[in-house]
Motif scaffolding. Structure first.
Motif, short mmCIF file in Angstrom:
data_model
loop_
_atom_site.label_atom_id
_atom_site.label_comp_id
_atom_site.label_asym_id
_atom_site.label_seq_id
_atom_site.Cartn_x
_atom_site.Cartn_y
_atom_site.Cartn_z
N UNK A 83 -8.38 5.60 -4.58
CA UNK A 83 -8.65 6.80 -5.37
C UNK A 83 -7.85 6.77 -6.67
N UNK A 84 -6.65 6.22 -6.62
CA UNK A 84 -5.84 6.12 -7.83
C UNK A 84 -6.28 4.98 -8.74
N UNK A 85 -7.12 4.10 -8.22
CA UNK A 85 -7.60 2.99 -9.03
C UNK A 85 -6.65 1.82 -9.10
N UNK A 86 -5.73 1.73 -8.14
CA UNK A 86 -4.74 0.64 -8.16
C UNK A 86 -5.00 -0.41 -7.09
N UNK A 87 -6.15 -0.36 -6.44
CA UNK A 87 -6.39 -1.25 -5.31
C UNK A 87 -6.45 -2.71 -5.74
N UNK A 88 -6.89 -2.98 -6.95
CA UNK A 88 -6.99 -4.37 -7.40
C UNK A 88 -5.65 -4.96 -7.77
N UNK A 89 -4.70 -4.13 -8.10
CA UNK A 89 -3.44 -4.63 -8.63
C UNK A 89 -2.22 -4.28 -7.77
N UNK A 90 -2.47 -3.85 -6.53
CA UNK A 90 -1.33 -3.37 -5.74
C UNK A 90 -0.50 -4.52 -5.16
N UNK B 246 0.83 -1.20 0.00
CA UNK B 246 0.00 0.00 0.00
C UNK B 246 0.86 1.26 0.00
N UNK B 247 1.94 1.25 0.79
CA UNK B 247 2.84 2.40 0.81
C UNK B 247 3.47 2.62 -0.56
N UNK B 248 3.91 1.55 -1.19
CA UNK B 248 4.54 1.67 -2.51
C UNK B 248 3.55 2.19 -3.55
N UNK B 249 2.33 1.66 -3.50
CA UNK B 249 1.32 2.11 -4.47
C UNK B 249 0.88 3.55 -4.20
N UNK B 250 1.06 4.03 -2.95
CA UNK B 250 0.70 5.41 -2.63
C UNK B 250 1.77 6.40 -3.06
N UNK B 251 3.02 6.06 -2.80
CA UNK B 251 4.12 6.99 -3.04
C UNK B 251 4.49 7.06 -4.51
N UNK B 252 4.46 5.92 -5.19
CA UNK B 252 4.96 5.86 -6.56
C UNK B 252 3.81 5.92 -7.56
N UNK B 253 4.03 6.67 -8.60
CA UNK B 253 3.04 6.73 -9.67
C UNK B 253 2.96 5.42 -10.43
N UNK B 254 4.12 4.82 -10.63
CA UNK B 254 4.17 3.52 -11.29
C UNK B 254 4.76 2.53 -10.31
N UNK B 255 4.40 1.27 -10.43
CA UNK B 255 4.99 0.27 -9.54
C UNK B 255 6.51 0.28 -9.65
N UNK B 256 7.17 0.20 -8.51
CA UNK B 256 8.63 0.23 -8.50
C UNK B 256 9.20 -0.99 -9.21
N UNK B 257 8.56 -2.11 -9.02
CA UNK B 257 8.95 -3.34 -9.71
C UNK B 257 7.68 -4.02 -10.19
N UNK B 258 7.81 -4.86 -11.19
CA UNK B 258 6.65 -5.63 -11.60
C UNK B 258 6.30 -6.64 -10.52
#
Length: 757
Positions: free
Chosen positions: A87-94, A24-36
């Motif tokens: 809110x960013x829409x990344x909750x399903x893929x975080x 959750x922290x990574x998905x909040x701070x970074x616009x794109x995933x840091x790693x796949x």
């Protein structure tokens, strides 16, 4: 069983909950995933989640919140992370894991790292408590009712919380303790010493994650070799196992975050990686090292300086100095923002530790320290047969050759400079402490404690370089990774019985003071029994309290009760040792850590303990040994005897003379019993003043009476057979069958005739 279910539940929540927080922290701070989505991403999330929890909890308790309140702040922060990700829409893929194969691989990784640490707990139901563990669980208990910002108030009636003052005044590392206090507040049904194996197992697992990340991100080794490196680092009783069993919890967290830091720096050698995401990651791990183990902060700082200088030169040549400078500014700003109070405390702690002497003498020679740094179980050599020692020393040149091969192949590459700079710093300090610094315990050159710490700090990087050498060698001779795995698993199976034996030795250290094999359950049983039998009363612990660590153990064990006596604590840095005081009150009970051998106690407790009133004298312990200690008022000095002695521990509520009646069976080596009817006894008593005695014979038993002068609280008498050969053709053994103490006034007032000489 319920206790272990709670502990298992806590560990499961830890394994699955912390990476979710990190994701959750990574998905909040970074616009794109840091790693796949990958194993590496999941392991990084372990560090993110751990660091986030300990930092937010630390900020809260520094601001004046107690542990439950600080945990509420952590929970609110996690909810805010969820809202931002949603809110960013990344909750399903975080979430960082992608397949069941990854889950199986991570299971093997955790079993290979944390699993070996849990062997003492699984084999004997306990672990070694009498070490630095005491400080960490004590402070965690204190944080449940006090904020860390509140100044500790010294209470001479309780030494339990003294480590709090030591950590406040010395500004020692607190990150790992905040993490422990957070989980204790989440599981209030468990005390801190019951949760400590859980968080220690997590610290061990993080070191496995750090090794794996260095294998993958620095040396680009295949995943299976990263797994082998983890197994090999934990399975052979090396530095990781020693640190875990000695209770060096902050040190393990520090080496884990240092490994993650080195792995992260190795990824930012290209200009397209000079972005906010990587700046945040590097800064976050720097702060993690600083908060968890400030001793490593100077080494991390030197690595940062080396990286900045080298990259500044290269970026200037490529006309990219502005981009790199902006990345450095971002990283430094984030370190100061996230670290804040921890950076200040780290500086103060380093200045404090530079002026004090800690630790003990480590009996290694130069080869021993080298072997320990390479992961050999030299510390546990007493559990090795001569054949096992020979194999270890024969393998030492082979492992050294793999290390040198890894250095030769990789040291010239830019992305590897940081890890080799780190190892070079450790080696330079090792030479300095070996040649130029005297050991304060022996006066000889070679500061053994500092050398031991350097070996443990450098071991994760050494292990990775060794396995990089093994990888190169296996590729050169076309050796399949499966063959390497079979060899490694075979070696682990060979070592495992001795590993289990050492684990049992660590677990059994508490059994001496609890007289029960399962120490965790024994603590709960005694505590529950005392809540019923001693409610509203004060206790006096009847035990030799000159040994510091058992005294700490007792103080933690019964921290809920008011004790009249105060015992020595290794954390009593700032005050004189208190004196034992026992009063004559009806609400005072004696807590005896054994069953009384010759009389019934007032109350019998679990694990062989007893409660008795303070209004009578009694014998509370008898031991037979081959050497004894004569107490001279200040220290104990050994007296080695030609014959075994009997040590009789007695308690007297006040100063005075007492008649000590001892009933013996005196047996010769041929099996016959003998009785002595004169004053020429093969017996002497050490310690009492002006002894008077009379003797009478009753069949196979002899009754010997001595008038002894005893001080209050615990005193003892040592009975030694002397010159037994002149009384019998064979050896004479003495078996104590009864012992009683009666005040002299009581005898004088009785109508019974006495034959005192």
């Amino acid at each position: 069983m319920k206790l272990y279910l709670y502990m298992v539940l806590a560990f499961i929540v830890l394994i699955f909950g912390v990476p979710i927080v990190g994701a959750l922290l990574r998905a909040t701070v970074f616009r794109k995933p840091l790693l796949k989505k990958s194993i590496e991403s999941y392991l990084l999330c372990q560090f993110y989640g751990t660091g986030f929890i300990l930092l937010v909890f630390g900020w809260s308790t520094y601001l004046g919140l107690i542990a439950p309140q600080a945990s509420t702040v952590v929970a609110i922060s996690i909810v805010l992370l969820v809202l931002v990700v949603w809110f960013r829409g990344n909750l399903k893929n975080f979430y960082p894991l992608r397949s069941s194969k990854h889950f199986l691989f991570l299971t093997l990784l955790f079993v290979g790292s944390a699993g070996f640490y849990f062997l003492p707990l699984l084999s004997k139901g306990g672990y070694d408590f009498c070490n630095d563990t005491y400080a960490y669980v004590t402070i965690s208990e204190w944080l449940q009712e006090h904020p860390f910002s509140k100044k500790f108030q010294y209470d001479p009636s309780s030494l339990y919380y003294l480590p709090v003052e030591a950590y406040q005044n010395a500004h020692l590392r607190m990150g790992g303790i905040f993490f422990l206090a957070f989980w204790q507040s989440l599981f209030p049904m468990l005390r801190s010493h019951e949760l400590f194996p859980v968080v220690m197992g997590w610290a061990v697992a993080l070191n496995g994650a750090g090794i794996y990340l260095m294998c993958r991100q620095i040396f680009r080794l295949p995943r299976v070799y990263g797994l082998y490196a983890c197994w090999g680092s934990f399975a052979f009783l090396g530095p990781f196992f020693a640190s875990a069993q000695w209770g060096f919890y902050p040190q393990l967290l520090g080496t884990a975050f240092a490994s993650a830091f080195l792995a992260s720096v190795a990824r930012v050698h290209s200009s397209y990686r000079w972005n906010f995401s990587n700046s945040f990651q590097v800064a976050f791990f720097i702060v993690g090292v600083t908060a968890c183990y400030s001793e490593l902060a100077p080494f991390v700082g030197v690595i940062c300086i080396q990286y900045v200088v080298c990259q500044a030169i290269l970026s200037w040549k490529k006309q990219q100095l502005y981009s790199f400078s902006w990345m450095v500014v971002q990283t430094l700003t984030l370190v100061l923002l996230l670290g804040n109070i921890e950076c200040y405390r780290a500086v103060k702690a380093i200045l404090f530790q530079a002026g004090v002497v800690v630790g003990w003498h480590v009996p290694f020679d130069t080869v021993g320290f080298l072997a320990f740094a390479l992961g050999f179980p030299i510390w546990h050599a007493d559990n090795l047969s001569s054949h096992g020692l020979l194999i270890s020393y024969c393998l030492l040149p082979v492992v050294t050759a793999f290390l040198l091969l890894g250095v030769y192949k990789y040291a010239s590459r830019l992305r590897h400079w940081e890890i080799f700079c780190y190892l070079g710093l450790m080696a330079a300090f090792g030479v300095y402490f070996l040649i130029f610094v005297k050991d304060p315990w022996t006066g000889e050159y070679g500061h053994s404690w500092s050398l031991l710490k350097l070996c443990k700090w450098s071991f994760p990087c050494i292990a990775v370089v060794i396995w990089s050498g093994i990888y190169i060698a296996s590729r050169s001779i076309y050796l399949s990774p499966k063959i390497i795995g079979i060899i490694l698993c075979t070696a682990i199976l060979i070592v495992f019985p001795r590993h289990l034996r050492v684990a049992k030795d660590y677990a059994e250290k508490n059994h001496t003071w609890l007289t029960k094999e399962n120490s965790l359950l024994a603590i709960r049983e005694i505590d529950n029994a005392l809540q019923k039998e001693a409610a509203g009363k004060q206790l006096f612990l009847l035990k030799d309290l000159h040994n510091a660590w058992p005294s700490c153990y007792y103080s933690f064990l019964f921290k809920e009760f008011k004790f009249l006596n105060q015992w020595r604590s290794p954390w009593n840095f700032f005050y004189d040792e208190p004196k034992n005081i026992v009063g004559y009150k009806e609400d005072v009970l004696l807590l005896v850590p054994c069953q009384l051998p010759f009389e019934e106690s007032d109350k019998k407790l679990p694990a062989g303990w007893s409660l008795v009133n303070t209004d009578r004298a009694f014998v509370f312990e008898v031991s037979r040994q081959w050497y004894s200690y004569q107490y001279n008022g200040e220290s104990n000095s050994p007296i080695y005897l030609d014959h075994p002695s009997i040590k009789i521990w007695v308690f007297a509520p006040s100063v005075g003379y007492y008649d000590l009646t001892l009933r013996f069976k005196t047996k010769t080596s041929d099996g016959s019993y003998i009785c002595f009817k004169d004053d020429s006894l093969p017996l002497k008593i050490e310690n009492p003043h002006n002894p008077l005695r009379f003797i009478r014979s009753e069949g196979e038993e002899s009754v010997w009476n001595y008038r002894v002068h005893l001080q209050p609280n615990a005193s003892y008498v040592v009975v030694n057979p002397v010159e037994t050969s002149k009384y019998s053709q064979g050896e004479v053994s003495i078996e104590l069958t009864d012992a009683k103490l009666v005040p002299v006034q009581e005898i004088a007032n009785s109508s019974t005739e006495t034959n005192l000489k």
